[in-house]
Design a protein around this motif. Sequence first.
Motif, PDB file in Angstrom:
ATOM      1  N   LEU A 124       0.832  -1.201   0.000  1.00 33.26           N
ATOM      2  CA  LEU A 124       0.000   0.000   0.000  1.00 33.26           C
ATOM      3  C   LEU A 124       0.865   1.249   0.000  1.00 33.26           C
ATOM      4  N   ALA A 125       1.972   1.203   0.790  1.00 38.69           N
ATOM      5  CA  ALA A 125       2.852   2.373   0.863  1.00 38.69           C
ATOM      6  C   ALA A 125       3.514   2.636  -0.479  1.00 38.69           C
ATOM      7  N   ARG A 126       3.927   1.549  -1.145  1.00 35.47           N
ATOM      8  CA  ARG A 126       4.555   1.735  -2.453  1.00 35.47           C
ATOM      9  C   ARG A 126       3.588   2.402  -3.425  1.00 35.47           C
ATOM     10  N   THR A 127       2.361   1.997  -3.310  1.00 38.76           N
ATOM     11  CA  THR A 127       1.358   2.591  -4.180  1.00 38.76           C
ATOM     12  C   THR A 127       1.257   4.091  -3.937  1.00 38.76           C
ATOM     13  N   ALA A 128       1.474   4.490  -2.643  1.00 39.98           N
ATOM     14  CA  ALA A 128       1.317   5.895  -2.277  1.00 39.98           C
ATOM     15  C   ALA A 128       2.630   6.653  -2.232  1.00 39.98           C
ATOM     16  N   GLU A 129       3.764   6.025  -2.558  1.00 35.77           N
ATOM     17  CA  GLU A 129       5.063   6.692  -2.433  1.00 35.77           C
ATOM     18  C   GLU A 129       5.135   7.901  -3.350  1.00 35.77           C
ATOM     19  N   THR A 130       5.729   8.964  -2.836  1.00 30.07           N
ATOM     20  CA  THR A 130       5.988  10.142  -3.657  1.00 30.07           C
ATOM     21  C   THR A 130       7.484  10.443  -3.631  1.00 30.07           C
ATOM     22  N   LEU A 131       7.998  10.874  -4.753  1.00 28.45           N
ATOM     23  CA  LEU A 131       9.376  11.338  -4.872  1.00 28.45           C
ATOM     24  C   LEU A 131       9.341  12.838  -5.139  1.00 28.45           C
ATOM     25  N   THR A 132      10.108  13.577  -4.349  1.00 28.89           N
ATOM     26  CA  THR A 132      10.172  15.027  -4.515  1.00 28.89           C
ATOM     27  C   THR A 132      11.547  15.406  -5.048  1.00 28.89           C
ATOM     28  N   PRO A 133      11.638  15.927  -6.261  1.00 30.34           N
ATOM     29  CA  PRO A 133      12.954  16.321  -6.783  1.00 30.34           C
ATOM     30  C   PRO A 133      13.424  17.602  -6.102  1.00 30.34           C
ATOM     31  N   LEU A 134      14.647  17.617  -5.641  1.00 34.39           N
ATOM     32  CA  LEU A 134      15.224  18.800  -5.013  1.00 34.39           C
ATOM     33  C   LEU A 134      16.191  19.507  -5.961  1.00 34.39           C
ATOM     34  N   VAL A 152      17.019  13.899  -4.298  1.00 35.39           N
ATOM     35  CA  VAL A 152      15.601  13.543  -4.352  1.00 35.39           C
ATOM     36  C   VAL A 152      15.174  13.090  -2.965  1.00 35.39           C
ATOM     37  N   LYS A 153      13.977  13.448  -2.579  1.00 32.43           N
ATOM     38  CA  LYS A 153      13.430  13.037  -1.293  1.00 32.43           C
ATOM     39  C   LYS A 153      12.305  12.036  -1.541  1.00 32.43           C
ATOM     40  N   SER A 154      12.361  10.900  -0.814  1.00 34.11           N
ATOM     41  CA  SER A 154      11.324   9.877  -0.921  1.00 34.11           C
ATOM     42  C   SER A 154      10.450   9.899   0.326  1.00 34.11           C
ATOM     43  N   MET A 175      21.827   5.991  -5.671  1.00 35.48           N
ATOM     44  CA  MET A 175      21.976   7.190  -4.857  1.00 35.48           C
ATOM     45  C   MET A 175      22.368   6.819  -3.419  1.00 35.48           C
ATOM     46  N   ASP A 176      22.971   7.773  -2.729  1.00 34.78           N
ATOM     47  CA  ASP A 176      23.323   7.602  -1.321  1.00 34.78           C
ATOM     48  C   ASP A 176      22.195   8.152  -0.458  1.00 34.78           C
ATOM     49  N   ARG A 177      21.929   7.469   0.632  1.00 38.36           N
ATOM     50  CA  ARG A 177      20.864   7.886   1.555  1.00 38.36           C
ATOM     51  C   ARG A 177      21.488   8.734   2.655  1.00 38.36           C
ATOM     52  N   PHE A 178      21.132  10.006   2.696  1.00 37.39           N
ATOM     53  CA  PHE A 178      21.703  10.939   3.669  1.00 37.39           C
ATOM     54  C   PHE A 178      20.866  10.891   4.936  1.00 37.39           C
ATOM     55  N   VAL A 179      21.477  10.378   6.008  1.00 40.33           N
ATOM     56  CA  VAL A 179      20.826  10.296   7.312  1.00 40.33           C
ATOM     57  C   VAL A 179      21.695  11.048   8.304  1.00 40.33           C
ATOM     58  N   ASP A 180      21.085  11.935   9.088  1.00 44.96           N
ATOM     59  CA  ASP A 180      21.831  12.713  10.072  1.00 44.96           C
ATOM     60  C   ASP A 180      21.028  12.742  11.365  1.00 44.96           C
ATOM     61  N   ALA A 181      21.732  12.575  12.495  1.00 46.59           N
ATOM     62  CA  ALA A 181      21.085  12.540  13.822  1.00 46.59           C
ATOM     63  C   ALA A 181      19.955  11.523  13.835  1.00 46.59           C
ATOM     64  N   GLY A 182      20.158  10.415  13.099  1.00 42.62           N
ATOM     65  CA  GLY A 182      19.172   9.348  13.083  1.00 42.62           C
ATOM     66  C   GLY A 182      17.969   9.610  12.210  1.00 42.62           C
ATOM     67  N   GLN A 183      17.943  10.720  11.484  1.00 43.17           N
ATOM     68  CA  GLN A 183      16.781  11.051  10.672  1.00 43.17           C
ATOM     69  C   GLN A 183      17.147  11.085   9.193  1.00 43.17           C
ATOM     70  N   TYR A 184      16.244  10.562   8.396  1.00 45.28           N
ATOM     71  CA  TYR A 184      16.409  10.611   6.946  1.00 45.28           C
ATOM     72  C   TYR A 184      16.261  12.051   6.472  1.00 45.28           C
ATOM     73  N   ILE A 185      17.192  12.496   5.625  1.00 43.44           N
ATOM     74  CA  ILE A 185      17.139  13.858   5.095  1.00 43.44           C
ATOM     75  C   ILE A 185      16.732  13.830   3.611  1.00 43.44           C
ATOM     76  N   TYR A 186      17.514  13.158   2.788  1.00 40.85           N
ATOM     77  CA  TYR A 186      17.166  12.985   1.384  1.00 40.85           C
ATOM     78  C   TYR A 186      18.164  12.005   0.781  1.00 40.85           C
TER      79      TYR A 186
END
Length: 787
Positions: A124-134, A152-154, A175-186
């Motif tokens: 269901l989540a995949r169906t609703a996934e949005t990608l935001t180009p930065l 890009v932000k998912s 792509m590399d997944r940028f995570v900082d202070a335990g939180q996903y950034i983009y």
Amino acid sequence: MAALAVLPLLLAGLPLAAGAEPDPDAAATSLADAAAAGHAGDIVEVTVADQDAVAGLIEAGADVTEYTRQVDGGLLVHVVATPDQQAALRDLGYAVGDVVVSAAETEAVVAEREAAVRRVNQTLARTAETLTPLRAEWFESVGGQTYLGVEVKSSLGADSGTVLTVSFDGRSVTMDRFVDAGQYIYHTFFEPVAVDDVPAEVTVTSTGGASLTVPVVEWLGDPRPEPGPHYATGFVDHYMDPTELYDRIEALAAEFPDLAEIIDLPYETNGYRRKAQAMIGSDAAALYVTSHAWGHEGGNELRLETVNPGTANSPLSVGVSGGTIRVSLGTDGSGAPNSTAAQVVAAVNASPAASALVTASTYRTTGGTGVAVAGAQDLTDGLDAPAHISREPFTVRAIRIGRDRDGSKTGVFAYSQEHAREWVTPLVALETAERLLRNYATDAYTKQLVDDLDIFIVPSVNPDGSHFSFYDRAGQRRNMTNHCGPENSDPGRAATSWGVDLNRNFSVGSRFDGYSGASASCTSDTYSGPAELSEPEARNEVWLTQQYPNIRFAMNVHSYGGYFMWPPGAYIADGRVPLPRPTLGEENYFWAASSHILSAVQAWRGTAVWPGRTGPVSDVLYSAAGNSADEHWYNRGIFGWDFEVGADLWDPVEREWDPQGFQPPFAEGYEQAMEFSNGLIGLLEVARAYGHDVRPPRTTLELTDGGVTFEATEPVTIHYTLDGSRPTYSSPRVESAGLREDAAPIPVGAGSTRVHWFAVDAAGNVENRYDPLRGGTNYRKETVTVD
């Protein structure tokens, strides 16, 4: 899964399979104890005499299922019971048989079900996934190589299993997944991707099922035009210590008195000086002494000796002869020394003659429990700079450049070397001062900058630490103020492990406010100091910006890595809560100015600061609690940036990025100084345009499927109302849709909505020259209608 409730046991008189009668009290106690164990239950067979016995079992609190079957000797029922409860039933005389379904089997079914639910939810989540180009940009850098950067932000990015892939021209890059202070950034490329040809567009595909295609645009645009034919550069030819730097700016001010002057900042530093020390022994047997006098004022002339008197049962004693402190160790009956290091320390500190010269301490946290050893050592401050380098407190100075230095022109503050080991950074500052003064008479554009601006340049904020970096330890980052206690001030640590990180000592978003990125440990390289603005070097910066309120722009020059950043620079780690972000208009102004400044950097030799290393500090690097750019922006509204000179260079043979370090060979350091001096000139151009900006901005409104949006002729902050009221600075603002995203549309309901708004640019010009404070009706107005 069941626990047996403790109910009055009515088992007396009920027949068991074995024909026994249980003790009701014993049954209650046994089953209650078993229930308290809390284990998962199996489904087990229990045989009883008849249906009345089943009822008694249920009333006793047993979890009896609906399953019953006639067997020889009675009824077989299924009971949910833990191993402890099964044992209690057996002890009470029940015939407990085989396990029908184990607790482990039940748990496996539960886990299987949960996995199935997760799969459904993921679908269901995949169906609703949005990608935001930065961002999707290409650029060239040193050597002419072309690179691609994508961000890009998912909406599923918090799931570490979400993988994004960029595809173009038959090629795919993860792509590399940028995570900082335990939180996903983009998602991004931590290193730009080298390409042979620039793709017109890229397609981003997620393992979550979503994809999008975005056009690729140029980062920075055309390089800044070359200066005139007589424009002189290259005024530095070696790395310069702070004494040389300040001698140079003094000479410049004397040579160009009509255009420059020296400003003495009021807070003297601690000085390139230390107390002299000596240490004898190691670990728990070690002790050390620290002179009261600075090393150059007599501390270096002292000596510490600990001696074995060579006689049995000798008492511990301390004597002073000239500058020699002589400790005669106590001995036992065999003549062996038996004084501990702690006892020697106490004896030295109790001696009037010795304690007048030194303070003795045990080594770190050992307590000095070991037996002291004989030895001798001269005290030394360990400083190796030549004699012409003053050991006294240092007066930091700014060279002020401008034709009209009366506060009437837009002020710009450039400062370097908060961190001592960053040797290239003061060359950037000095080169810029030289260019401004020496090209004034021959270059018309330089003349405009000097005539129209009030420029303050501090080449080395941290002269003490920088002298130490040049002559004692190249890696020194901090100043030379010791806030450590004796346990962290021994000679081993004194050379390397104390001092304050000046770029963590400011008063906004500091460690003392709960922000991340600074240490409370006096031996850490990010030590914030014992309090905000505890250090004179930090107070000097604040004083300058307060004394000259016309300063509207600032550049803090650091190295290395090729970053270009601005506030916010700190966040609270729990939740990654940043300092308040600039308004969308202010942030867009930071971006627009940065593009101009970085184009100026690129014009020297082609170096492009990566788009992924451009932005607010907390977006692209980490949290730096108590940094100076935040101090100047949040307390005084100064547009402040941080250069990190020394961008990585591309190695075309190895096809990899080559970091440059704090002290690259001077040939490379020279190139960095030249290109980032170009950048400082670019900042001056931004400041001059700001000072001349009197034109109000202009906006247009558009109704989209998401709501109301605006287009503007320049970066602006927009305030609006939807209820027909007059907009003011207190009215809602157009906000960013998210970190590194564009404006979020303003939702409007069905029917007609009256939108009132005004825009204000970075220089304070208001659209239509409307006055939000005093009234008027010349704000923008438009009615939008939603079917």
